[in-house]
Design an enzyme around this catalytic site. Structure first.
Site, short mmCIF file in Angstrom:
data_model
loop_
_atom_site.label_atom_id
_atom_site.label_comp_id
_atom_site.label_asym_id
_atom_site.label_seq_id
_atom_site.Cartn_x
_atom_site.Cartn_y
_atom_site.Cartn_z
N HIS A 175 0.82 -1.22 0.00
CA HIS A 175 0.00 0.00 0.00
C HIS A 175 0.85 1.26 0.00
O HIS A 175 1.98 1.29 0.51
CB HIS A 175 -1.04 0.00 1.13
CG HIS A 175 -0.48 0.00 2.52
ND1 HIS A 175 -0.18 1.15 3.19
CD2 HIS A 175 -0.20 -1.02 3.35
CE1 HIS A 175 0.26 0.84 4.40
NE2 HIS A 175 0.28 -0.48 4.52
N ASP A 217 -0.34 4.42 1.08
CA ASP A 217 -0.59 5.38 2.15
C ASP A 217 0.15 5.00 3.44
O ASP A 217 0.56 3.86 3.64
CB ASP A 217 -2.09 5.56 2.42
CG ASP A 217 -2.78 4.28 2.88
OD1 ASP A 217 -2.38 3.18 2.44
OD2 ASP A 217 -3.72 4.37 3.70
N ASP A 261 6.34 0.24 6.67
CA ASP A 261 4.88 0.07 6.50
C ASP A 261 4.37 1.12 5.54
O ASP A 261 3.93 2.17 5.96
CB ASP A 261 4.19 0.20 7.87
CG ASP A 261 2.68 0.03 7.77
OD1 ASP A 261 2.20 -0.49 6.77
OD2 ASP A 261 1.99 0.45 8.72
N GLU A 299 -5.12 1.80 2.59
CA GLU A 299 -5.10 0.64 3.50
C GLU A 299 -5.24 1.07 4.95
O GLU A 299 -5.90 0.41 5.75
CB GLU A 299 -3.80 -0.15 3.31
CG GLU A 299 -3.73 -1.48 4.09
CD GLU A 299 -3.29 -1.34 5.55
OE1 GLU A 299 -3.54 -2.27 6.34
OE2 GLU A 299 -2.69 -0.31 5.91
N GLU A 300 -4.61 2.19 5.29
CA GLU A 300 -4.60 2.61 6.70
C GLU A 300 -5.98 3.09 7.17
O GLU A 300 -6.17 3.37 8.35
CB GLU A 300 -3.55 3.71 6.91
CG GLU A 300 -2.11 3.28 6.64
CD GLU A 300 -1.57 2.24 7.61
OE1 GLU A 300 -2.30 1.84 8.52
OE2 GLU A 300 -0.41 1.82 7.44
N ASP A 351 0.72 -10.28 0.80
CA ASP A 351 0.59 -8.88 1.23
C ASP A 351 1.51 -8.64 2.43
O ASP A 351 2.13 -9.58 2.95
CB ASP A 351 -0.87 -8.62 1.62
CG ASP A 351 -1.21 -7.13 1.73
OD1 ASP A 351 -0.33 -6.28 1.49
OD2 ASP A 351 -2.38 -6.82 2.07
N HIS A 379 3.99 2.18 13.07
CA HIS A 379 3.00 3.22 13.40
C HIS A 379 3.52 4.12 14.53
O HIS A 379 2.76 4.93 15.06
CB HIS A 379 1.63 2.65 13.82
CG HIS A 379 0.86 2.07 12.68
ND1 HIS A 379 -0.49 1.79 12.77
CD2 HIS A 379 1.22 1.72 11.42
CE1 HIS A 379 -0.90 1.29 11.62
NE2 HIS A 379 0.11 1.23 10.79
C1 LIG Z 1 5.04 -15.11 19.90
C2 LIG Z 1 5.27 -13.73 19.58
C3 LIG Z 1 5.51 -13.49 18.12
C4 LIG Z 1 5.79 -12.07 17.89
C5 LIG Z 1 6.00 -11.75 16.47
C6 LIG Z 1 5.32 -10.51 16.14
C7 LIG Z 1 5.77 -9.98 14.85
C8 LIG Z 1 4.83 -8.87 14.50
C9 LIG Z 1 5.19 -8.22 13.25
C10 LIG Z 1 4.43 -7.27 12.71
C11 LIG Z 1 3.23 -6.70 13.37
C12 LIG Z 1 1.94 -7.08 12.70
C13 LIG Z 1 1.44 -5.99 11.89
C14 LIG Z 1 0.43 -6.47 10.93
C15 LIG Z 1 0.11 -5.49 9.86
C16 LIG Z 1 -0.94 -4.57 10.34
C17 LIG Z 1 -1.25 -3.47 9.40
C18 LIG Z 1 -2.21 -2.53 10.09
O1 LIG Z 1 -1.82 -1.78 10.95
N1 LIG Z 1 -3.49 -2.57 9.73
C19 LIG Z 1 -4.53 -1.79 10.34
C20 LIG Z 1 -5.70 -1.83 9.36
C21 LIG Z 1 -6.84 -1.02 9.84
C22 LIG Z 1 -7.84 -1.63 10.55
C23 LIG Z 1 -8.90 -0.87 11.01
C24 LIG Z 1 -8.95 0.46 10.75
O2 LIG Z 1 -9.98 1.19 11.21
C25 LIG Z 1 -7.96 1.06 9.99
C26 LIG Z 1 -6.89 0.31 9.54
C27 LIG Z 1 -4.94 -2.39 11.67
O3 LIG Z 1 -5.25 -1.63 12.58
O4 LIG Z 1 -5.00 -3.62 11.80
ZN LIG Z 2 0.64 -1.46 6.32
ZN LIG Z 3 0.00 0.49 8.87
#
Ligand SMILES: CCCCCCCC/C=C\CCCCCCCC(=O)N[C@@H](Cc1ccc(O)cc1)C(=O)O
Ligand SMILES: [Zn+2]
Ligand SMILES: [Zn+2]
Length: 522
Positions: free
Chosen positions: A142, A144, A175, A209-210, A236, A482
């Site tokens: 994405h 944004d 990101d 996406e955000e 993705d 973020h």
């Molecule tokens: C056993 C422990 C293992 C630890 C490993 C953790 C690794 C984590 C790595 C990355 C973090 C995960 C991030 C996932 C991507 C999320 C993208 C995102 O922030 N999406 C937003 C989408 C969204 C949802 C709702 C809204 O109103 C707006 C945007 C999100 O909030 O999920």
């Molecule tokens: Zn993202």
């Molecule tokens: Zn994000």
């Protein structure tokens, strides 16, 4: 029977019970020990004979390095911020469009590539394959980014792309402009080297996406559906390579997201008659709401560890832990309840154990001497694979247990389906092979993505969605996501380009190598 006779009998029964218990425990531990020594979930297809594709290799020279870093920095400097559901930076999105055409001239002029704008600012590329019978796949990223302000404590201005000690700082560096630029830069290099794919593929770059992807990803899906497209798999953003982040794990782990947690945003509100603060009622709207919120925080959702794909993650990683965790993780059939209690202690691992509850808004009050009539709070829940929005709402109502608190669902969706990770799962195996070829010391494991991505809109186009990018996350990096000081090392950005360069070529095989006797046609 005499008293001593009955005592003897009780003693004999106790003896039988205790020895049966001991034998059972011994048996369980023997099974557990055998499982610990023999569990090899990682054998996979790594040693199998893969179809030869004559892959081109990418060795980045000094000139290319300068050029690819300049491109990446320019991408970071364009502030493509999604501020809120109604406010996006359209000027920056238009500038980004112009920038992409300039940075990747071969992609935009190749006869193999068809490009179109979708929803005004999102981009859809179709890279034609020479063998149309091969089912296409799709790479997503994405454009944004979330807002960033230097005053929050950034070491460099968030849209400066300043390089400090081998790291490029800026919003979007992890990101998700790293994936976006990595994919297009890889394609640019492949086309320059005369590469023509056998298997066609799509690249989708959403612009919102955000803020849920309603105009970007959702419109891309609409266009593809109109054309009757079905996809072999979608890849993705999402999980990454964790190095030193999972406590007790020896070495880095590439976690590939097979699914995403669901989500529910719930509004809690309390309405009472307003009044003078000098004659307050025993409970105010704020007090009633605060109690409800406290009850939700004090009573987390039930532990569901092992009822979703998270159990598989730990079974795959088990051999990289030392005793006793290795023993526990290899035997989740016995120790799931114990491991849940260990994992729930830290927020990052607690997210794998249950539906999480986060109070993200709390609004009330109009004037210092007025009892407010309305108090409202928003709760954002991330739903475990084994629960649904409906079940979570019922639990919230029960936990709050106060009719004066109105509970309303604002927005929600159930957890996403779980994609394949077995020896026949083309996308998973290709991602895994590409990771291991480039990073041989990494352990690859399937996992659940605790955040949501644009890929969730693609469930009607494929059963296989994977959330992974080869960014390396070390201790402290999760907070940059973020947060402040988002950054990527120049080395890691180059690795990302090489990863996509190899992945695209690896997808050209017609079918996966044979794990068993039957042939699996794709
Ligand atoms: C056993 C422990 C293992 C630890 C490993 C953790 C690794 C984590 C790595 C990355 C973090 C995960 C991030 C996932 C991507 C999320 C993208 C995102 O922030 N999406 C937003 C989408 C969204 C949802 C709702 C809204 O109103 C707006 C945007 C999100 O909030 O999920
Ligand atoms: Zn993202
Ligand atoms: Zn994000």
């Amino acid at each position: 029977m005499t008293e001593s006779g009955s005592k003897l009998r009780i003693f004999k029964i106790l003896k039988i019970i205790i020895s049966s218990l001991l034998i059972t425990v011994l048996l369980l531990f023997t099974i557990a020990a055998i499982r610990t020594l023999s569990l090899d979930v990682n054998a996979g297809l790594q040693l199998a004979h893969w179809e030869k594709t004559n892959n081109k290799s990418l060795v980045i020279d000094h000139h290319q390095r300068e050029e690819l870093l300049a491109n990446f920095k320019e991408a970071i400097r364009i502030p493509t911020v999604s501020f809120s559901n109604t406010e996006i930076n359209t000027t920056a999105l238009l500038e980004f469009d112009r920038f992409l055409r300039k940075a990747f001239p071969t992609v935009f002029s190749s006869s193999l590539v068809h490009h179109e704008l979708v929803g005004n600012y999102s981009h859809l590329f179709w890279v034609k394959g020479s063998q149309p019978e091969l089912v296409p796949y799709m790479l997503l990223a994405h454009i944004d980014v979330v807002p960033a302000s230097e005053s929050d404590g950034w070491e460099a201005p968030p849209f400066s792309a300043k390089e400090i000690d081998g790291f490029i700082y800026g919003r979007g560096t992890i990101d998700d402009k790293n994936s976006l630029m990595g994919i297009l830069q890889a394609l640019e290099y492949l086309l320059l080297k005369g590469y023509a794919p056998r298997r066609g593929f799509y690249i989708g770059l959403g612009h919102d996406e955000e803020i849920n992807g309603l105009n970007g990803a959702m419109n891309i899906v609409r266009v593809l559906k109109q054309r009757g497209v079905q996809l072999l798999f979608v890849m993705d953003e999402g999980l990454t390579i964790s190095d030193g982040i999972i406590p007790g794990l020896e070495g880095p782990a590439a976690l590939i997201g097979l699914s995403e947690k669901g989500q529910a945003t719930v509004k809690l509100s309390v309405s009472v008659a307003p009044g003078h603060s000098s004659m307050p009622p025993r409970e105010t709207s704020i007090g009633i709401l605060a109690t409800a919120v406290k009850r939700l925080e004090d009573n987390p959702m039930p532990r569901l560890f092992g009822y979703g794909p998270e159990g598989d993650t730990f079974e795959h990683l088990a051999h990289k832990f030392s005793f006793p965790l290795k023993f526990i993780m290899s035997n989740l059939w016995l120790f799931s309840p114990l491991l849940s209690r260990i994992l729930e202690r830290k927020p990052v691992s607690n997210a794998f154990v249950r539906t999480t509850t986060a109070v993200t808004f709390f609004n009330a009050g109009v004037k210092i001497n007025v009892i407010p009539s309305l108090a409202e709070a928003y709760v954002n829940l991330r739903i475990h694979s084994a629960q649904s929005v409906e079940e979570v709402l019922d639990i919230i109502k029960d936990t709050v247990g106060d009719q004066r608190v109105k509970v309303e669902l604002v927005y929600g969706f159930d957890p996403l389906p779980i994609s394949g990770a077995d020896e026949k799962a083309f996308g998973f195996q290709i991602i895994k092979k590409t990771v291991l070829d480039l990073f041989p010391t990494v352990t690859v494991a399937p996992a659940i993505c605790v955040g949501n991505t644009d890929s969730r809109h693609f469930i009607d186009l494929t059963k296989n969605i994977y959330r992974f990018s080869p960014a390396w996350f070390k201790p402290g990096d999760l907070e940059r996501f973020h947060g402040i000081n988002e950054r990527i090392s120049t080395k890691n950005y180059e690795e990302m380009i090489v990863f996509y360069f190899n992945l695209i070529q690896n997808c050209d095989i017609r079918k996966l190598p044979e794990p068993h006797s039957s042939v699996h046609e794709l």
